[in-house]
Design a protein around this motif. Sequence first.
Motif, PDB file in Angstrom:
ATOM      1  N   ILE A  34       0.835  -1.204   0.000  1.00  0.00           N
ATOM      2  CA  ILE A  34       0.000   0.000   0.000  1.00  0.00           C
ATOM      3  C   ILE A  34       0.869   1.254   0.000  1.00  0.00           C
ATOM      4  CG2 ILE A  34      -1.651   1.323   1.398  1.00  0.00           C
ATOM      5  CD1 ILE A  34      -2.753  -1.532   2.261  1.00  0.00           C
ATOM      6  N   ASP A  35       1.921   1.279   0.808  1.00  0.00           N
ATOM      7  CA  ASP A  35       2.814   2.439   0.855  1.00  0.00           C
ATOM      8  C   ASP A  35       3.533   2.643  -0.472  1.00  0.00           C
ATOM      9  OD1 ASP A  35       2.015   2.818   3.461  1.00  0.00           O
ATOM     10  OD2 ASP A  35       3.900   2.122   4.353  1.00  0.00           O
ATOM     11  N   ALA A  36       3.971   1.545  -1.097  1.00  0.00           N
ATOM     12  CA  ALA A  36       4.656   1.654  -2.387  1.00  0.00           C
ATOM     13  C   ALA A  36       3.705   2.188  -3.453  1.00  0.00           C
ATOM     14  CB  ALA A  36       5.219   0.297  -2.804  1.00  0.00           C
ATOM     15  N   LEU A  37       2.477   1.723  -3.431  1.00  0.00           N
ATOM     16  CA  LEU A  37       1.489   2.189  -4.391  1.00  0.00           C
ATOM     17  C   LEU A  37       1.204   3.680  -4.212  1.00  0.00           C
ATOM     18  CD1 LEU A  37      -0.290   1.260  -6.692  1.00  0.00           C
ATOM     19  CD2 LEU A  37      -2.022   0.630  -5.035  1.00  0.00           C
ATOM     20  N   ALA A  38       1.188   4.126  -2.973  1.00  0.00           N
ATOM     21  CA  ALA A  38       0.948   5.552  -2.692  1.00  0.00           C
ATOM     22  C   ALA A  38       2.068   6.432  -3.249  1.00  0.00           C
ATOM     23  CB  ALA A  38       0.801   5.776  -1.193  1.00  0.00           C
ATOM     24  N   MET A  49      -4.260  -0.574  -9.793  1.00  0.00           N
ATOM     25  CA  MET A  49      -5.643  -0.673  -9.316  1.00  0.00           C
ATOM     26  C   MET A  49      -6.465  -1.565 -10.248  1.00  0.00           C
ATOM     27  SD  MET A  49      -6.480   3.207  -8.177  1.00  0.00           S
ATOM     28  CE  MET A  49      -5.440   4.084  -7.027  1.00  0.00           C
ATOM     29  N   ALA A  50      -6.306  -1.359 -11.537  1.00  0.00           N
ATOM     30  CA  ALA A  50      -7.041  -2.162 -12.511  1.00  0.00           C
ATOM     31  C   ALA A  50      -6.629  -3.632 -12.425  1.00  0.00           C
ATOM     32  CB  ALA A  50      -6.811  -1.627 -13.922  1.00  0.00           C
ATOM     33  N   ALA A  51      -5.343  -3.890 -12.251  1.00  0.00           N
ATOM     34  CA  ALA A  51      -4.857  -5.270 -12.167  1.00  0.00           C
ATOM     35  C   ALA A  51      -5.388  -5.962 -10.917  1.00  0.00           C
ATOM     36  CB  ALA A  51      -3.331  -5.275 -12.168  1.00  0.00           C
ATOM     37  N   VAL A  52      -5.391  -5.265  -9.794  1.00  0.00           N
ATOM     38  CA  VAL A  52      -5.898  -5.854  -8.542  1.00  0.00           C
ATOM     39  C   VAL A  52      -7.385  -6.138  -8.667  1.00  0.00           C
ATOM     40  CG1 VAL A  52      -6.390  -5.356  -6.108  1.00  0.00           C
ATOM     41  CG2 VAL A  52      -4.106  -4.930  -7.042  1.00  0.00           C
ATOM     42  N   GLU A  53      -8.127  -5.195  -9.191  1.00  0.00           N
ATOM     43  CA  GLU A  53      -9.575  -5.384  -9.320  1.00  0.00           C
ATOM     44  C   GLU A  53      -9.912  -6.490 -10.312  1.00  0.00           C
ATOM     45  OE1 GLU A  53     -11.863  -4.152  -7.337  1.00  0.00           O
ATOM     46  OE2 GLU A  53     -10.307  -3.093  -6.261  1.00  0.00           O
ATOM     47  N   HIS A  86      -6.257  -9.662  -1.186  1.00  0.00           N
ATOM     48  CA  HIS A  86      -6.963  -8.943  -2.247  1.00  0.00           C
ATOM     49  C   HIS A  86      -8.008  -8.009  -1.652  1.00  0.00           C
ATOM     50  CE1 HIS A  86      -9.923  -8.363  -5.471  1.00  0.00           C
ATOM     51  NE2 HIS A  86      -8.875  -8.437  -6.277  1.00  0.00           N
ATOM     52  N   GLN A  87      -8.732  -8.490  -0.658  1.00  0.00           N
ATOM     53  CA  GLN A  87      -9.763  -7.672  -0.015  1.00  0.00           C
ATOM     54  C   GLN A  87      -9.144  -6.445   0.659  1.00  0.00           C
ATOM     55  OE1 GLN A  87     -12.138  -9.836   2.804  1.00  0.00           O
ATOM     56  NE2 GLN A  87     -13.197  -8.028   3.512  1.00  0.00           N
ATOM     57  N   VAL A  88      -8.073  -6.646   1.397  1.00  0.00           N
ATOM     58  CA  VAL A  88      -7.416  -5.528   2.092  1.00  0.00           C
ATOM     59  C   VAL A  88      -6.843  -4.533   1.089  1.00  0.00           C
ATOM     60  CG1 VAL A  88      -5.482  -4.908   3.604  1.00  0.00           C
ATOM     61  CG2 VAL A  88      -6.930  -6.865   4.167  1.00  0.00           C
ATOM     62  N   LEU A  89      -6.168  -5.057   0.067  1.00  0.00           N
ATOM     63  CA  LEU A  89      -5.554  -4.183  -0.932  1.00  0.00           C
ATOM     64  C   LEU A  89      -6.619  -3.445  -1.739  1.00  0.00           C
ATOM     65  CD1 LEU A  89      -2.915  -3.194  -2.085  1.00  0.00           C
ATOM     66  CD2 LEU A  89      -2.884  -5.192  -3.590  1.00  0.00           C
ATOM     67  N   SER A  90      -7.685  -4.123  -2.105  1.00  0.00           N
ATOM     68  CA  SER A  90      -8.772  -3.469  -2.849  1.00  0.00           C
ATOM     69  C   SER A  90      -9.380  -2.332  -2.043  1.00  0.00           C
ATOM     70  CB  SER A  90      -9.861  -4.477  -3.221  1.00  0.00           C
ATOM     71  OG  SER A  90      -9.383  -5.397  -4.154  1.00  0.00           O
ATOM     72  N   HIS A  91      -9.599  -2.582  -0.754  1.00  0.00           N
ATOM     73  CA  HIS A  91     -10.141  -1.520   0.110  1.00  0.00           C
ATOM     74  C   HIS A  91      -9.173  -0.339   0.182  1.00  0.00           C
ATOM     75  CE1 HIS A  91     -12.219   0.515   3.338  1.00  0.00           C
ATOM     76  NE2 HIS A  91     -11.072   0.571   3.993  1.00  0.00           N
ATOM     77  N   ALA A  92      -7.897  -0.625   0.355  1.00  0.00           N
ATOM     78  CA  ALA A  92      -6.896   0.442   0.435  1.00  0.00           C
ATOM     79  C   ALA A  92      -6.865   1.254  -0.860  1.00  0.00           C
ATOM     80  CB  ALA A  92      -5.525  -0.143   0.730  1.00  0.00           C
ATOM     81  N   ILE A  93      -6.968   0.577  -1.970  1.00  0.00           N
ATOM     82  CA  ILE A  93      -6.940   1.265  -3.270  1.00  0.00           C
ATOM     83  C   ILE A  93      -8.177   2.142  -3.437  1.00  0.00           C
ATOM     84  CG2 ILE A  93      -7.215   0.851  -5.758  1.00  0.00           C
ATOM     85  CD1 ILE A  93      -5.215  -1.505  -5.374  1.00  0.00           C
ATOM     86  N   ARG A  94      -9.344   1.611  -3.075  1.00  0.00           N
ATOM     87  CA  ARG A  94     -10.580   2.382  -3.215  1.00  0.00           C
ATOM     88  C   ARG A  94     -10.578   3.641  -2.349  1.00  0.00           C
ATOM     89  NH1 ARG A  94     -12.731  -2.723  -3.156  1.00  0.00           N
ATOM     90  NH2 ARG A  94     -13.407  -2.549  -1.016  1.00  0.00           N
TER      91      ARG A  94
END
Length: 98
Positions: A34-38, A49-53, A86-94
């Motif tokens: 999450i920090d790297a994505l930010a 985001m598209a790849a995770v979703e 996936h659930q945690v990362l998707s929430h963080a991305i949203r």
Amino acid sequence: MHLTTSDTNQTVAAYARRAASKFASRPTLLRLTIDALALASIPAQRLWMAAVEATSELSEITDRVPEDRMSATAKQFAAALYRESHQVLSHAIRTMEP
């Protein structure tokens, strides 16, 4: 850690929350992601985001692994861990601000 248990400290979700990286400060793997994505550019964030979703199940991959290389239980664990992450990362991305 168990695939099914009433002990909330021994669930796949608890394991995913505790999984630490090899870095000195030992952040969790999800926190690092999450920090790297930010820190990434907006176009890179959108790509990830598209790849995770788009990737919600791991079974497409694990089903192709022969039983002598990965047991059915290992496949179930990998799928459960992936779903939790996936659930945690998707929430963080949203909820991430661009």
